[in-house]
Design a protein around this motif. Structure first.
Motif, PDB file in Angstrom:
ATOM      1  N   THR A  13       0.860  -1.177   0.000  1.00  0.00           N
ATOM      2  CA  THR A  13       0.000   0.000   0.000  1.00  0.00           C
ATOM      3  C   THR A  13       0.899   1.231   0.000  1.00  0.00           C
ATOM      4  N   GLU A  14       1.204   1.728  -1.184  1.00  0.00           N
ATOM      5  CA  GLU A  14       2.164   2.813  -1.335  1.00  0.00           C
ATOM      6  C   GLU A  14       1.487   4.160  -1.529  1.00  0.00           C
ATOM      7  N   THR A  15       2.050   5.172  -0.902  1.00  0.00           N
ATOM      8  CA  THR A  15       1.635   6.552  -1.114  1.00  0.00           C
ATOM      9  C   THR A  15       2.687   7.214  -2.012  1.00  0.00           C
ATOM     10  N   LEU A  16       2.451   8.455  -2.373  1.00  0.00           N
ATOM     11  CA  LEU A  16       3.415   9.192  -3.182  1.00  0.00           C
ATOM     12  C   LEU A  16       4.762   9.293  -2.453  1.00  0.00           C
ATOM     13  N   LEU A  17       4.743   9.514  -1.153  1.00  0.00           N
ATOM     14  CA  LEU A  17       5.985   9.592  -0.380  1.00  0.00           C
ATOM     15  C   LEU A  17       6.745   8.268  -0.439  1.00  0.00           C
ATOM     16  N   ASP A  18       6.039   7.152  -0.363  1.00  0.00           N
ATOM     17  CA  ASP A  18       6.695   5.843  -0.448  1.00  0.00           C
ATOM     18  C   ASP A  18       7.389   5.659  -1.793  1.00  0.00           C
ATOM     19  N   VAL A  19       6.764   6.118  -2.859  1.00  0.00           N
ATOM     20  CA  VAL A  19       7.369   6.013  -4.187  1.00  0.00           C
ATOM     21  C   VAL A  19       8.627   6.873  -4.251  1.00  0.00           C
ATOM     22  N   LEU A  20       8.566   8.074  -3.716  1.00  0.00           N
ATOM     23  CA  LEU A  20       9.751   8.947  -3.709  1.00  0.00           C
ATOM     24  C   LEU A  20      10.881   8.336  -2.894  1.00  0.00           C
TER      25      LEU A  20
END
Length: 150
Positions: A13-20
Motif C-alpha cells: 500500500t504505497e503513497t506518493l511519499l513511499d514512491v519517492l
C-alpha cells in the motif's frame, strides 16, 4: 480508549511519499516484515479493489444496460479480529465472517498490472478481491491456516 493498536499500511500500500523514498533508495517495509508484525499483533491496512464485498454497485453504461463497478477500499487485518472492508468513497463497509479460504483467480486486474486478483471464500459467501502483488504473501498468510480461529 480500547487499547487497540493503530493500524499501519502494508508494504504494497504505497503513497506518493513511499514512491519517492523508493526512487532515492531509502529502504521500505517488506512483505516479510508485514507478516512478522501481523503475527505479533500489529493491525495492517491493505489497499484493494472489489466488486462484491459490502454489496455490488451498478452504474449505467447506456441503452438501459448496467455493469458492476470495481470499488477501491481498504481491508483491515488483525490477529484476533475479523477482517473488515471499508470503501474509500461511498461509506460502504463489511466485516467478513470465518472460515476463510483464499484462491487465486485467473482473471487479471484491468489497468492495474501491479495488482493480483483473488477469490475470498468466507462463511457468508464468495467475494472477489484485488490487492497489490507485493501484499499477496501477507494475504495468503492471513487467510491461510489459523484464520478460522478468529
Amino acid at each position: 480508549m480500547t487499547g487497540a493498536r493503530a493500524e499501519r499500511r502494508s508494504a504494497g500500500t504505497e503513497t506518493l511519499l513511499d514512491v519517492l523514498l523508493r526512487w532515492t533508495w531509502i529502504r521500505r517495509r517488506t512483505p516479510a516484515r508485514d507478516i512478522a508484525d501481523f503475527d505479533s499483533g500489529q493491525p495492517l491496512r491493505v489497499v484493494g479493489f472489489t466488486q462484491s464485498i459490502g454489496g455490488t454497485v451498478e452504474v449505467p453504461v447506456g441503452k438501459g444496460k448496467q455493469v458492476v463497478r470495481l470499488r477501491r477500499g481498504y481491508l483491515r487485518l488483525a490477529v484476533r479480529e475479523a477482517p473488515a472492508w471499508s470503501d474509500t468513497q461511498g461509506g460502504r463497509s463489511a466485516t467478513l465472517q470465518a472460515p476463510f479460504r483464499l484462491r487465486p483467480a485467473s482473471r487479471k486486474v484491468r489497468l492495474a498490472p501491479k495488482f493480483e486478483r483473488y477469490e475470498l471464500v468466507t462463511g457468508a459467501g464468495t467475494y472477489d478481491l484485488a490487492v497489490p502483488k507485493r501484499d499477496g504473501e501477507l494475504m495468503r498468510h492471513a487467510f491461510g491456516k489459523g484464520a478460522e480461529s478468529r
